[in-house]
Design a protein around this motif. Structure first.
Motif, PDB file in Angstrom:
ATOM      1  N   LEU A  40      62.516   8.489  54.207  1.00 27.00           N
ATOM      2  CA  LEU A  40      62.985   8.464  55.590  1.00 27.00           C
ATOM      3  C   LEU A  40      64.333   7.761  55.707  1.00 27.00           C
ATOM      4  O   LEU A  40      65.191   8.177  56.488  1.00 27.00           O
ATOM      5  CB  LEU A  40      61.949   7.801  56.494  1.00 27.00           C
ATOM      6  CG  LEU A  40      60.617   8.530  56.620  1.00 27.00           C
ATOM      7  CD1 LEU A  40      59.694   7.785  57.575  1.00 27.00           C
ATOM      8  CD2 LEU A  40      60.799   9.973  57.050  1.00 27.00           C
ATOM      9  N   ASP A  41      64.541   6.707  54.901  1.00 25.06           N
ATOM     10  CA  ASP A  41      65.835   6.023  54.895  1.00 25.06           C
ATOM     11  C   ASP A  41      66.945   6.980  54.464  1.00 25.06           C
ATOM     12  O   ASP A  41      68.019   7.022  55.086  1.00 25.06           O
ATOM     13  CB  ASP A  41      65.815   4.803  53.964  1.00 25.06           C
ATOM     14  CG  ASP A  41      64.997   3.646  54.524  1.00 25.06           C
ATOM     15  OD1 ASP A  41      64.718   3.623  55.742  1.00 25.06           O
ATOM     16  OD2 ASP A  41      64.644   2.757  53.731  1.00 25.06           O
ATOM     17  N   GLU A  42      66.687   7.751  53.417  1.00 27.54           N
ATOM     18  CA  GLU A  42      67.683   8.728  52.944  1.00 27.54           C
ATOM     19  C   GLU A  42      67.962   9.783  54.006  1.00 27.54           C
ATOM     20  O   GLU A  42      69.117  10.132  54.258  1.00 27.54           O
ATOM     21  CB  GLU A  42      67.194   9.426  51.664  1.00 27.54           C
ATOM     22  CG  GLU A  42      67.220   8.561  50.430  1.00 27.54           C
ATOM     23  CD  GLU A  42      66.635   9.291  49.222  1.00 27.54           C
ATOM     24  OE1 GLU A  42      66.624  10.547  49.210  1.00 27.54           O
ATOM     25  OE2 GLU A  42      66.180   8.601  48.292  1.00 27.54           O
ATOM     26  N   GLU A  46      71.436  10.727  55.941  1.00 19.98           N
ATOM     27  CA  GLU A  46      71.991  12.078  55.839  1.00 19.98           C
ATOM     28  C   GLU A  46      72.177  12.752  57.196  1.00 19.98           C
ATOM     29  O   GLU A  46      73.190  13.379  57.449  1.00 19.98           O
ATOM     30  CB  GLU A  46      71.101  12.957  54.954  1.00 19.98           C
ATOM     31  CG  GLU A  46      71.134  12.553  53.500  1.00 19.98           C
ATOM     32  CD  GLU A  46      70.043  13.222  52.672  1.00 19.98           C
ATOM     33  OE1 GLU A  46      69.386  14.165  53.161  1.00 19.98           O
ATOM     34  OE2 GLU A  46      69.834  12.779  51.526  1.00 19.98           O
ATOM     35  N   TYR A  47      71.177  12.632  58.070  1.00 23.30           N
ATOM     36  CA  TYR A  47      71.242  13.309  59.365  1.00 23.30           C
ATOM     37  C   TYR A  47      71.985  12.501  60.420  1.00 23.30           C
ATOM     38  O   TYR A  47      72.500  13.064  61.388  1.00 23.30           O
ATOM     39  CB  TYR A  47      69.832  13.648  59.868  1.00 23.30           C
ATOM     40  CG  TYR A  47      69.180  14.774  59.128  1.00 23.30           C
ATOM     41  CD1 TYR A  47      69.547  16.093  59.383  1.00 23.30           C
ATOM     42  CD2 TYR A  47      68.192  14.543  58.189  1.00 23.30           C
ATOM     43  CE1 TYR A  47      68.936  17.140  58.704  1.00 23.30           C
ATOM     44  CE2 TYR A  47      67.573  15.590  57.508  1.00 23.30           C
ATOM     45  CZ  TYR A  47      67.950  16.880  57.775  1.00 23.30           C
ATOM     46  OH  TYR A  47      67.346  17.915  57.104  1.00 23.30           O
ATOM     47  N   TYR A  97      59.932  17.633  54.140  1.00 24.03           N
ATOM     48  CA  TYR A  97      60.338  17.076  55.437  1.00 24.03           C
ATOM     49  C   TYR A  97      61.638  17.717  55.917  1.00 24.03           C
ATOM     50  O   TYR A  97      61.766  18.058  57.092  1.00 24.03           O
ATOM     51  CB  TYR A  97      60.484  15.551  55.363  1.00 24.03           C
ATOM     52  CG  TYR A  97      59.182  14.853  55.078  1.00 24.03           C
ATOM     53  CD1 TYR A  97      58.134  14.889  55.996  1.00 24.03           C
ATOM     54  CD2 TYR A  97      58.979  14.167  53.888  1.00 24.03           C
ATOM     55  CE1 TYR A  97      56.930  14.262  55.738  1.00 24.03           C
ATOM     56  CE2 TYR A  97      57.780  13.528  53.625  1.00 24.03           C
ATOM     57  CZ  TYR A  97      56.760  13.582  54.551  1.00 24.03           C
ATOM     58  OH  TYR A  97      55.561  12.958  54.287  1.00 24.03           O
ATOM     59  N   GLN A  98      62.580  17.910  55.004  1.00 22.53           N
ATOM     60  CA  GLN A  98      63.854  18.533  55.378  1.00 22.53           C
ATOM     61  C   GLN A  98      63.637  19.968  55.862  1.00 22.53           C
ATOM     62  O   GLN A  98      64.231  20.382  56.855  1.00 22.53           O
ATOM     63  CB  GLN A  98      64.828  18.521  54.200  1.00 22.53           C
ATOM     64  CG  GLN A  98      65.364  17.146  53.904  1.00 22.53           C
ATOM     65  CD  GLN A  98      66.188  17.102  52.632  1.00 22.53           C
ATOM     66  OE1 GLN A  98      65.814  17.689  51.615  1.00 22.53           O
ATOM     67  NE2 GLN A  98      67.315  16.422  52.699  1.00 22.53           N
ATOM     68  N   ALA A  99      62.797  20.712  55.177  1.00 28.44           N
ATOM     69  CA  ALA A  99      62.515  22.096  55.579  1.00 28.44           C
ATOM     70  C   ALA A  99      61.862  22.130  56.957  1.00 28.44           C
ATOM     71  O   ALA A  99      62.184  22.989  57.785  1.00 28.44           O
ATOM     72  CB  ALA A  99      61.629  22.786  54.546  1.00 28.44           C
ATOM     73  N   ALA A 100      60.959  21.197  57.220  1.00 29.48           N
ATOM     74  CA  ALA A 100      60.307  21.138  58.525  1.00 29.48           C
ATOM     75  C   ALA A 100      61.315  20.835  59.620  1.00 29.48           C
ATOM     76  O   ALA A 100      61.271  21.421  60.704  1.00 29.48           O
ATOM     77  CB  ALA A 100      59.189  20.098  58.509  1.00 29.48           C
ATOM     78  N   VAL A 101      62.229  19.929  59.333  1.00 30.63           N
ATOM     79  CA  VAL A 101      63.269  19.595  60.309  1.00 30.63           C
ATOM     80  C   VAL A 101      64.133  20.819  60.599  1.00 30.63           C
ATOM     81  O   VAL A 101      64.377  21.161  61.758  1.00 30.63           O
ATOM     82  CB  VAL A 101      64.143  18.415  59.812  1.00 30.63           C
ATOM     83  CG1 VAL A 101      65.404  18.265  60.654  1.00 30.63           C
ATOM     84  CG2 VAL A 101      63.342  17.120  59.808  1.00 30.63           C
TER      85      VAL A 101
END
Length: 108
Positions: A40-42, A46-47, A97-101
């Motif tokens: 989550l920190d990464e 990034e976002y 998680y990235q794909a879900a976002v």
């Protein structure tokens, strides 16, 4: 960058702060939740501001956990315009998680 842990008030601010938000429901004693922290920190780095990310400690905010049907930890819920749009239960890879976002929230 550390992802903040929020209570009811902070949760409402983050979920309603823009179009998208990612909230992790967990606890300090939960080993998979601690393992999720660096991911989550990464993602937060990034976002940036396009995807606010926060944690809710279910021991401190059991009402929030109940409201969103959190039965296992960690549970990550993606919100779009204040409404939950996706729920991921259990520890997953960063790519999941990235794909879900990307799929749920249309974050660029």
């Amino acid at each position: 960058m550390n992802v903040p842990t929020v209570n009811q008030e902070g949760f409402e601010q983050i979920v309603n702060s823009g179009e998208t938000a990612l909230i992790e429901f967990g606890a300090s004693w939960c080993a998979p939740c601690r393992a999720l922290g660096p991911i989550l920190d990464e993602m937060s780095a990034e976002y940036g501001a396009s995807l606010p990310i926060a944690k809710v400690d279910v021991d401190d905010s059991p009402e929030l956990a109940s409201t969103y049907g959190v039965m296992s930890m960690p549970t990550v819920i993606l919100f779009y315009k204040g409404s939950p749009v996706d729920k991921l239960v259990g520890l997953r890879s960063k790519a999941v998680y990235q794909a879900a976002v990307e799929r749920s929230c249309k974050v660029s």
